[in-house]
Design a protein around this motif. Sequence first.
Motif, PDB file in Angstrom:
ATOM      1  N   TRP A 218     -51.610  -8.028  11.480  1.00 23.73           N
ATOM      2  CA  TRP A 218     -50.327  -7.406  11.160  1.00 23.73           C
ATOM      3  C   TRP A 218     -50.242  -7.083   9.670  1.00 23.73           C
ATOM      4  N   ILE A 219     -50.682  -8.004   8.824  1.00 20.06           N
ATOM      5  CA  ILE A 219     -50.637  -7.768   7.373  1.00 20.06           C
ATOM      6  C   ILE A 219     -51.557  -6.612   7.001  1.00 20.06           C
ATOM      7  N   GLY A 220     -52.782  -6.605   7.545  1.00 23.01           N
ATOM      8  CA  GLY A 220     -53.713  -5.527   7.241  1.00 23.01           C
ATOM      9  C   GLY A 220     -53.186  -4.169   7.667  1.00 23.01           C
ATOM     10  N   GLU A 221     -52.610  -4.100   8.870  1.00 22.10           N
ATOM     11  CA  GLU A 221     -52.079  -2.835   9.363  1.00 22.10           C
ATOM     12  C   GLU A 221     -50.838  -2.400   8.579  1.00 22.10           C
ATOM     13  N   THR A 222     -50.035  -3.364   8.138  1.00 22.02           N
ATOM     14  CA  THR A 222     -48.850  -3.030   7.341  1.00 22.02           C
ATOM     15  C   THR A 222     -49.247  -2.398   6.017  1.00 22.02           C
TER      16      THR A 222
ATOM     17  N   ARG B 215     -39.301 -16.847  19.112  1.00 19.00           N
ATOM     18  CA  ARG B 215     -40.512 -16.141  19.529  1.00 19.00           C
ATOM     19  C   ARG B 215     -41.177 -15.455  18.345  1.00 19.00           C
ATOM     20  N   ALA B 216     -40.365 -14.915  17.433  1.00 14.65           N
ATOM     21  CA  ALA B 216     -40.933 -14.264  16.247  1.00 14.65           C
ATOM     22  C   ALA B 216     -41.670 -15.272  15.381  1.00 14.65           C
ATOM     23  N   ARG B 217     -41.083 -16.480  15.214  1.00 16.51           N
ATOM     24  CA  ARG B 217     -41.738 -17.515  14.408  1.00 16.51           C
ATOM     25  C   ARG B 217     -43.044 -17.955  15.055  1.00 16.51           C
ATOM     26  N   LEU B 218     -43.025 -18.142  16.380  1.00 19.11           N
ATOM     27  CA  LEU B 218     -44.239 -18.546  17.086  1.00 19.11           C
ATOM     28  C   LEU B 218     -45.324 -17.476  16.964  1.00 19.11           C
ATOM     29  N   LEU B 219     -44.917 -16.216  16.998  1.00 17.43           N
ATOM     30  CA  LEU B 219     -45.880 -15.128  16.928  1.00 17.43           C
ATOM     31  C   LEU B 219     -46.586 -15.122  15.582  1.00 17.43           C
ATOM     32  N   PHE B 220     -45.863 -15.372  14.516  1.00 17.87           N
ATOM     33  CA  PHE B 220     -46.476 -15.363  13.197  1.00 17.87           C
ATOM     34  C   PHE B 220     -47.270 -16.637  12.910  1.00 17.87           C
ATOM     35  N   ARG B 221     -47.191 -17.631  13.800  1.00 14.86           N
ATOM     36  CA  ARG B 221     -48.088 -18.780  13.704  1.00 14.86           C
ATOM     37  C   ARG B 221     -49.450 -18.465  14.307  1.00 14.86           C
ATOM     38  N   ASN B 222     -49.532 -17.348  14.965  1.00 12.80           N
ATOM     39  CA  ASN B 222     -50.786 -16.872  15.526  1.00 12.80           C
ATOM     40  C   ASN B 222     -51.595 -16.241  14.392  1.00 12.80           C
ATOM     41  N   ARG B 223     -52.636 -16.953  13.938  1.00 11.79           N
ATOM     42  CA  ARG B 223     -53.386 -16.511  12.763  1.00 11.79           C
ATOM     43  C   ARG B 223     -54.006 -15.138  12.962  1.00 11.79           C
ATOM     44  N   ASP B 224     -54.553 -14.885  14.140  1.00 16.54           N
ATOM     45  CA  ASP B 224     -55.182 -13.595  14.402  1.00 16.54           C
ATOM     46  C   ASP B 224     -54.166 -12.459  14.292  1.00 16.54           C
TER      47      ASP B 224
ATOM     48  N   ALA C 191     -57.896  -3.016   3.534  1.00 19.54           N
ATOM     49  CA  ALA C 191     -57.075  -4.115   4.050  1.00 19.54           C
ATOM     50  C   ALA C 191     -57.026  -4.090   5.571  1.00 19.54           C
ATOM     51  N   SER C 192     -56.982  -2.892   6.150  1.00 23.74           N
ATOM     52  CA  SER C 192     -56.969  -2.765   7.608  1.00 23.74           C
ATOM     53  C   SER C 192     -58.264  -3.298   8.209  1.00 23.74           C
ATOM     54  N   ALA C 193     -59.406  -2.909   7.641  1.00 20.50           N
ATOM     55  CA  ALA C 193     -60.696  -3.373   8.152  1.00 20.50           C
ATOM     56  C   ALA C 193     -60.826  -4.887   8.020  1.00 20.50           C
ATOM     57  N   LEU C 194     -60.374  -5.434   6.897  1.00 19.36           N
ATOM     58  CA  LEU C 194     -60.451  -6.881   6.685  1.00 19.36           C
ATOM     59  C   LEU C 194     -59.599  -7.628   7.696  1.00 19.36           C
ATOM     60  N   GLY C 195     -58.407  -7.103   7.984  1.00 19.18           N
ATOM     61  CA  GLY C 195     -57.531  -7.759   8.952  1.00 19.18           C
ATOM     62  C   GLY C 195     -58.173  -7.864  10.323  1.00 19.18           C
ATOM     63  N   VAL C 196     -58.930  -6.832  10.732  1.00 14.72           N
ATOM     64  CA  VAL C 196     -59.619  -6.862  12.025  1.00 14.72           C
ATOM     65  C   VAL C 196     -60.788  -7.834  11.991  1.00 14.72           C
TER      66      VAL C 196
ATOM     67  N   THR D  94     -63.017  -1.511  12.784  1.00 14.43           N
ATOM     68  CA  THR D  94     -63.524  -1.887  11.466  1.00 14.43           C
ATOM     69  C   THR D  94     -64.200  -0.707  10.781  1.00 14.43           C
ATOM     70  N   ALA D  95     -65.054  -0.009  11.515  1.00 11.52           N
ATOM     71  CA  ALA D  95     -65.798   1.108  10.923  1.00 11.52           C
ATOM     72  C   ALA D  95     -64.874   2.278  10.583  1.00 11.52           C
ATOM     73  N   GLY D  96     -63.862   2.517  11.432  1.00 12.55           N
ATOM     74  CA  GLY D  96     -62.966   3.641  11.203  1.00 12.55           C
ATOM     75  C   GLY D  96     -62.284   3.610   9.843  1.00 12.55           C
ATOM     76  N   PRO D  97     -61.585   2.519   9.506  1.00 14.73           N
ATOM     77  CA  PRO D  97     -60.927   2.469   8.196  1.00 14.73           C
ATOM     78  C   PRO D  97     -61.894   2.579   7.017  1.00 14.73           C
ATOM     79  N   LEU D  98     -63.123   2.063   7.173  1.00 13.06           N
ATOM     80  CA  LEU D  98     -64.098   2.164   6.079  1.00 13.06           C
ATOM     81  C   LEU D  98     -64.476   3.621   5.834  1.00 13.06           C
ATOM     82  N   VAL D  99     -64.640   4.383   6.904  1.00 11.90           N
ATOM     83  CA  VAL D  99     -64.924   5.810   6.759  1.00 11.90           C
ATOM     84  C   VAL D  99     -63.753   6.519   6.085  1.00 11.90           C
ATOM     85  N   GLN D 100     -62.535   6.176   6.500  1.00 10.31           N
ATOM     86  CA  GLN D 100     -61.354   6.794   5.895  1.00 10.31           C
ATOM     87  C   GLN D 100     -61.222   6.431   4.416  1.00 10.31           C
ATOM     88  N   ALA D 101     -61.556   5.191   4.069  1.00  8.32           N
ATOM     89  CA  ALA D 101     -61.475   4.765   2.665  1.00  8.32           C
ATOM     90  C   ALA D 101     -62.419   5.591   1.798  1.00  8.32           C
ATOM     91  N   VAL D 102     -63.647   5.808   2.277  1.00  8.88           N
ATOM     92  CA  VAL D 102     -64.610   6.609   1.515  1.00  8.88           C
ATOM     93  C   VAL D 102     -64.122   8.052   1.372  1.00  8.88           C
TER      94      VAL D 102
END
Length: 426
Positions: free
Chosen positions: A32-36, A18-27, A196-201, A95-103
């Motif tokens: 997950w990478i952006g949030e990590t 199930r973990a392998r199948l989940l990481f085949r889910n591109r979205d 990275a978080s905004a890009l992931g979304v 998307t907008a939230g992380p951009l505000v935090q980055a600034v």
Amino acid sequence: MTATEAASDETSDETGRRARLLFRNRDYTGWWIGETVSEFGGALSVVAYPLLILGVTGSASGAGAVTAAVSIGGLVTMLIGGALADRISRRTILTAGPLVQAVAVATVVVAVATDHVNVAHIAAVGFVQGLVSGLAGGAEFAALRRVVPEQQLPTAFAQLQGRTMAIRLAGPSAGGFLFGVARWIPFFGDAVSFLASALGVLLIRRPLGPDLDEREPHESMVASIGAGFRFIRGNAYLRFLTIWAALANACNAGMLLLVIVLIHSRHGSATLVGAATSLGAVGGLAGSFLSGRIAKRVPGRLLVIVVSWTTTGVLIGIALVSQAWLIGTLLALMMFLIAPINVVFATYEARTIPDALMGRVTSAINFGAASIRWLGALGAGALASAFSPTAAMLVFAGILAAIALSTHFASGLHVLNEPIDDATAD
């Protein structure tokens, strides 16, 4: 091989599949990478902010004010964020939230690099970060439900829990080390991580909702929020949980700040502060692995009582020991015990709150639990400045002792004596 061993191997294989199948889910993978990256960036600055204020001003109360500002900001928007997630585009919020935090964090990088640091500016940045986190929190869970198929949600939640524990282990140490190299580096890493978080979304292809037919007018936002609080008021257990969590979280916020102040006052390096904090995360990681077994074998009420008294003893111990590694060890013990109690609370909530009220009641509980967290950090800083970090820690230990005493008499807690599987929605 016995039948039990065969079943265990089969379960393990299914979990891995199930973990392998989940990481085949591109979205999911992109999100997950952006949030990590974002969560790790945030972990860098958790230690760096108090160290920055202590290094520039030497004021424990100033460090407490900055920590409190983040909590207050999140508290202001937490309930609103949950309602907005069902009314406007979740993709826009996330998307907008992380951009505000980055600034916002980028201004800290500039201030540190140019030696123009002041408490008011850093506190304002923390407040903005809290505001955005409160607004985005309501959309995160709903968006995840759109990205991950229902049958894979347990696997996704397990991965997220493991990720959080791992980052809590590595982040503070890395933040303390990088702060020792150059004070601006942890904040630069935090600012970039928001991008990275905004890009992931943005890379998620499927709609995150709410759909047009879900945006039809419902009851007012105030009435919707009020329904959650009314349910808590009518349930003795949930009333106890909300009050207990609020006091415990305030003490925990004060304790974490005082750990940094204590080590710093004893001429401990930034790296040593990060290492002690990470040692506490080791206990949390171990506790997360064993929490299911402990929760099944120890009655819920007894577990609450034991954890309440143990945390009291931990704070007394931290106040009296002088070595950073002993402080880290005591933190590890406390974090180990907190993991199974969270399982008990979360499981009982999930089984007793009606589905139609789940979002509003849980957000109301979280709001109550965080309501005075800011006061713990602010009080810790003020007490440490007025008296000493040791005296401040003992004051918080006294508050926890009073909380622990109340667990023996709280009527709402007796419901945890019955098996959790027997709990049903009220």
